[in-house]
Design a protein around this motif. Structure first.
Motif, PDB file in Angstrom:
ATOM      1  N   ASP A  70       0.882  -1.183   0.031  1.00  0.00           N
ATOM      2  CA  ASP A  70      -0.034   0.021  -0.068  1.00  0.00           C
ATOM      3  C   ASP A  70       0.889   1.147  -0.155  1.00  0.00           C
ATOM      4  O   ASP A  70       0.216   2.399   0.101  1.00  0.00           O
ATOM      5  N   THR A  71       2.006   1.239  -0.095  1.00  0.00           N
ATOM      6  CA  THR A  71       2.953   2.199  -0.124  1.00  0.00           C
ATOM      7  C   THR A  71       3.846   2.689  -1.395  1.00  0.00           C
ATOM      8  O   THR A  71       4.389   1.758  -1.587  1.00  0.00           O
ATOM      9  N   PRO A  72       3.473   3.760  -2.051  1.00  0.00           N
ATOM     10  CA  PRO A  72       4.323   3.959  -3.477  1.00  0.00           C
ATOM     11  C   PRO A  72       5.703   4.301  -3.422  1.00  0.00           C
ATOM     12  O   PRO A  72       6.396   4.460  -4.650  1.00  0.00           O
ATOM     13  N   LYS A  73       6.134   4.640  -2.073  1.00  0.00           N
ATOM     14  CA  LYS A  73       7.615   5.139  -2.060  1.00  0.00           C
ATOM     15  C   LYS A  73       8.553   4.014  -1.175  1.00  0.00           C
ATOM     16  O   LYS A  73       7.848   3.265  -0.272  1.00  0.00           O
ATOM     17  N   LEU A  74       9.880   4.388  -1.267  1.00  0.00           N
ATOM     18  CA  LEU A  74      10.553   3.497  -0.448  1.00  0.00           C
ATOM     19  C   LEU A  74      11.745   4.297  -0.296  1.00  0.00           C
ATOM     20  O   LEU A  74      12.397   4.689  -1.105  1.00  0.00           O
ATOM     21  N   GLY A  75      12.145   4.186   0.837  1.00  0.00           N
ATOM     22  CA  GLY A  75      13.528   4.776   1.413  1.00  0.00           C
ATOM     23  C   GLY A  75      14.325   3.580   1.937  1.00  0.00           C
ATOM     24  O   GLY A  75      13.814   2.613   2.692  1.00  0.00           O
ATOM     25  N   LEU A  76      15.638   3.660   1.746  1.00  0.00           N
ATOM     26  CA  LEU A  76      16.563   2.564   2.468  1.00  0.00           C
ATOM     27  C   LEU A  76      17.754   3.794   3.039  1.00  0.00           C
ATOM     28  O   LEU A  76      18.141   4.585   2.655  1.00  0.00           O
ATOM     29  N   TRP A  77      17.884   3.400   4.430  1.00  0.00           N
ATOM     30  CA  TRP A  77      18.958   4.223   4.763  1.00  0.00           C
ATOM     31  C   TRP A  77      19.710   3.670   6.087  1.00  0.00           C
ATOM     32  O   TRP A  77      19.080   2.502   6.843  1.00  0.00           O
ATOM     33  N   THR A  78      20.967   4.174   6.264  1.00  0.00           N
ATOM     34  CA  THR A  78      21.558   3.792   7.615  1.00  0.00           C
ATOM     35  C   THR A  78      22.873   4.745   7.765  1.00  0.00           C
ATOM     36  O   THR A  78      22.951   5.450   6.905  1.00  0.00           O
ATOM     37  N   LYS A  79      23.065   4.759   8.856  1.00  0.00           N
ATOM     38  CA  LYS A  79      24.639   5.535   8.946  1.00  0.00           C
ATOM     39  C   LYS A  79      25.638   4.546   8.887  1.00  0.00           C
ATOM     40  O   LYS A  79      25.847   3.472   9.354  1.00  0.00           O
ATOM     41  N   PRO A  80      26.722   5.302   7.924  1.00  0.00           N
ATOM     42  CA  PRO A  80      27.841   4.512   7.543  1.00  0.00           C
ATOM     43  C   PRO A  80      28.522   3.739   9.090  1.00  0.00           C
ATOM     44  O   PRO A  80      29.146   4.290   9.957  1.00  0.00           O
ATOM     45  N   GLY A  81      28.738   2.277   8.839  1.00  0.00           N
ATOM     46  CA  GLY A  81      29.269   1.682  10.011  1.00  0.00           C
ATOM     47  C   GLY A  81      28.165   1.126  10.994  1.00  0.00           C
ATOM     48  O   GLY A  81      28.704   0.388  11.776  1.00  0.00           O
ATOM     49  N   ALA A  82      27.003   1.491  10.918  1.00  0.00           N
ATOM     50  CA  ALA A  82      26.015   1.122  11.976  1.00  0.00           C
ATOM     51  C   ALA A  82      25.735  -0.329  11.609  1.00  0.00           C
ATOM     52  O   ALA A  82      25.776  -0.802  10.566  1.00  0.00           O
ATOM     53  N   ALA A  83      25.178  -1.082  12.515  1.00  0.00           N
ATOM     54  CA  ALA A  83      24.889  -2.545  12.499  1.00  0.00           C
ATOM     55  C   ALA A  83      23.188  -2.618  12.278  1.00  0.00           C
ATOM     56  O   ALA A  83      22.588  -3.415  12.665  1.00  0.00           O
ATOM     57  N   TYR A  84      22.890  -1.833  11.464  1.00  0.00           N
ATOM     58  CA  TYR A  84      21.196  -1.781  11.015  1.00  0.00           C
ATOM     59  C   TYR A  84      21.228  -1.155   9.676  1.00  0.00           C
ATOM     60  O   TYR A  84      22.001  -0.560   9.028  1.00  0.00           O
ATOM     61  N   VAL A  85      20.134  -1.567   8.866  1.00  0.00           N
ATOM     62  CA  VAL A  85      19.821  -1.004   7.519  1.00  0.00           C
ATOM     63  C   VAL A  85      18.364  -0.680   7.713  1.00  0.00           C
ATOM     64  O   VAL A  85      17.499  -1.841   8.142  1.00  0.00           O
ATOM     65  N   CYS A  86      17.541   0.152   7.481  1.00  0.00           N
ATOM     66  CA  CYS A  86      16.314   0.590   7.624  1.00  0.00           C
ATOM     67  C   CYS A  86      15.810   0.428   6.102  1.00  0.00           C
ATOM     68  O   CYS A  86      16.206   0.843   5.060  1.00  0.00           O
ATOM     69  N   VAL A  87      14.660  -0.398   6.066  1.00  0.00           N
ATOM     70  CA  VAL A  87      13.854  -0.420   4.771  1.00  0.00           C
ATOM     71  C   VAL A  87      12.400   0.158   5.313  1.00  0.00           C
ATOM     72  O   VAL A  87      11.637   0.010   5.932  1.00  0.00           O
ATOM     73  N   GLU A  88      12.176   1.087   4.543  1.00  0.00           N
ATOM     74  CA  GLU A  88      11.250   2.185   4.802  1.00  0.00           C
ATOM     75  C   GLU A  88      10.234   2.664   3.691  1.00  0.00           C
ATOM     76  O   GLU A  88      10.278   3.372   2.996  1.00  0.00           O
ATOM     77  N   PRO A  89       9.172   1.718   3.749  1.00  0.00           N
ATOM     78  CA  PRO A  89       7.823   2.057   2.694  1.00  0.00           C
ATOM     79  C   PRO A  89       7.151   3.225   3.160  1.00  0.00           C
ATOM     80  O   PRO A  89       6.906   3.290   4.468  1.00  0.00           O
ATOM     81  N   TRP A  90       6.978   3.999   2.432  1.00  0.00           N
ATOM     82  CA  TRP A  90       6.291   5.411   2.568  1.00  0.00           C
ATOM     83  C   TRP A  90       5.029   5.619   1.837  1.00  0.00           C
ATOM     84  O   TRP A  90       5.230   5.249   0.702  1.00  0.00           O
ATOM     85  N   HIS A  91       4.209   6.153   2.614  1.00  0.00           N
ATOM     86  CA  HIS A  91       3.273   6.997   1.564  1.00  0.00           C
ATOM     87  C   HIS A  91       3.343   8.504   1.932  1.00  0.00           C
ATOM     88  O   HIS A  91       2.397   8.925   2.616  1.00  0.00           O
ATOM     89  N   GLY A  92       4.361   8.832   1.306  1.00  0.00           N
ATOM     90  CA  GLY A  92       4.604  10.343   1.468  1.00  0.00           C
ATOM     91  C   GLY A  92       6.297  10.478   1.230  1.00  0.00           C
ATOM     92  O   GLY A  92       6.754   9.549   1.007  1.00  0.00           O
TER      93      GLY A  92
END
Length: 294
Positions: free
Chosen positions: A233-255
């Motif tokens: 249901d979300t037509p946009k997508l962001g992927l984000w982390t801070k270099p060196g961090a132990a995570y990656v964010c998968v961010e479905p967005w409606h905005g």
């Protein structure tokens, strides 16, 4: 400190914080953590809910009928206490209604419901944005889960990748220094449908697909257990982390964040939808732990 609420079955255990209705932990049957370690050297978030804006408004301000209202990046829902309205062993529901604090930033009547449920090897998150007022409700909504990078299955961090379900031929949006959306385009870093994760991809903030064709991605190392994230249901997508961090964010967005320098009405901003009085907008997310292929 707010007590976390735990839901579980034989495959997964999730913990959710009523402050922000934020998923803070997702573990497999052996108790291995699939989400961020929230190292304060990088970012202490886990999976904030983005409402009623996604990204940064220009100068942290929105305008409604010519009146300016203060609005921080990603909105206020992540800082609000939600009420628990339904709770079972593998399911829990949270509700946030407008209040004096929200109306100081966003002059609308609403009811925001999040339902977390575990079925088999999937965590399901159902969202309902109800317009309880008598004027159209402009809003954006986004998910922001931070998954462990690497996942806890012994594969190297450098072997992790994100595979899109569909071809994604479009370029990406650029992010300005103030966190808004800049003019210009960023070349896609995909190789076919695959993003090979590297820290340098995020040296200039998130990767932003303004119009994503896929309704799911799969994250992990090729030969280990992976996570499939479905976002129909979300037509946009962001992927984000801070270099060196132990995570990656998968961010479905409606905005999406404001265009750089945007001073128009909030309801006219790109990515904003409207909910009619008495109507409900529904948005879903599913995270599934997928065993390695044999």
């Amino acid at each position: 400190m707010t007590d976390l609420i735990t839901i579980a079955n034989d495959h997964l255990t999730a913990q959710i914080n009523p402050l922000g209705a934020e998923l803070t932990s997702l573990k497999d049957a052996e108790g291995r953590e699939l989400m961020t370690n929230a190292d304060p050297a990088y970012w202490t978030g886990h999976a904030p809910i983005l409402f009623p804006v996604v990204g940064r408004p220009y100068r942290d301000t929105i305008r409604v009928d010519g009146t300016q209202y203060p609005m921080k990046q990603h909105g206020f829902a992540r800082r609000q206490g939600f009420d628990v309205v339904d709770r079972h062993a593998n399911r829990v529901a949270f509700v946030l209604d407008d209040n004096d604090d929200t109306r100081a930033h966003y002059p609308f009547a609403f009811s925001l419901t999040l339902v977390f449920g575990i079925i088999d090897s999937s965590l399901l998150v159902g969202v309902e944005i109800a317009n309880t007022g008598d004027v159209p409700l402009p809003a954006s909504f986004g998910f922001h889960p931070a998954f462990a990078w690497p996942l806890p299955y012994g594969q190297d961090r450098a072997d992790h990748r994100i595979v899109f379900a569909a071809d994604e031929p479009d370029t990406l949006r650029m992010i300005a220094d103030d966190g808004t959306i800049a003019e210009g385009e960023r070349p896609s870093p995909l190789e076919g449908r695959t993003l090979h994760l590297r820290d340098d991809l995020f040296a200039k903030d998130a990767l932003v697909w303004d119009s994503v064709r896929s309704q799911s991605v799969t994250y992990g190392a090729e030969h280990g257990p992976q996570l499939r994230i479905d976002f129909p249901d979300t037509p946009k997508l962001g992927l984000w982390t801070k270099p060196g961090a132990a995570y990656v964010c998968v961010e479905p967005w409606h905005g999406i964040a404001d265009p750089e320098g945007y001073t128009g009405e909030f309801r006219d901003k790109p990515g904003v939808f409207e909910v009619a009085p008495g109507d409900v907008k529904r948005i879903a997310l599913r995270v599934t732990l997928v065993p390695p292929a044999r």
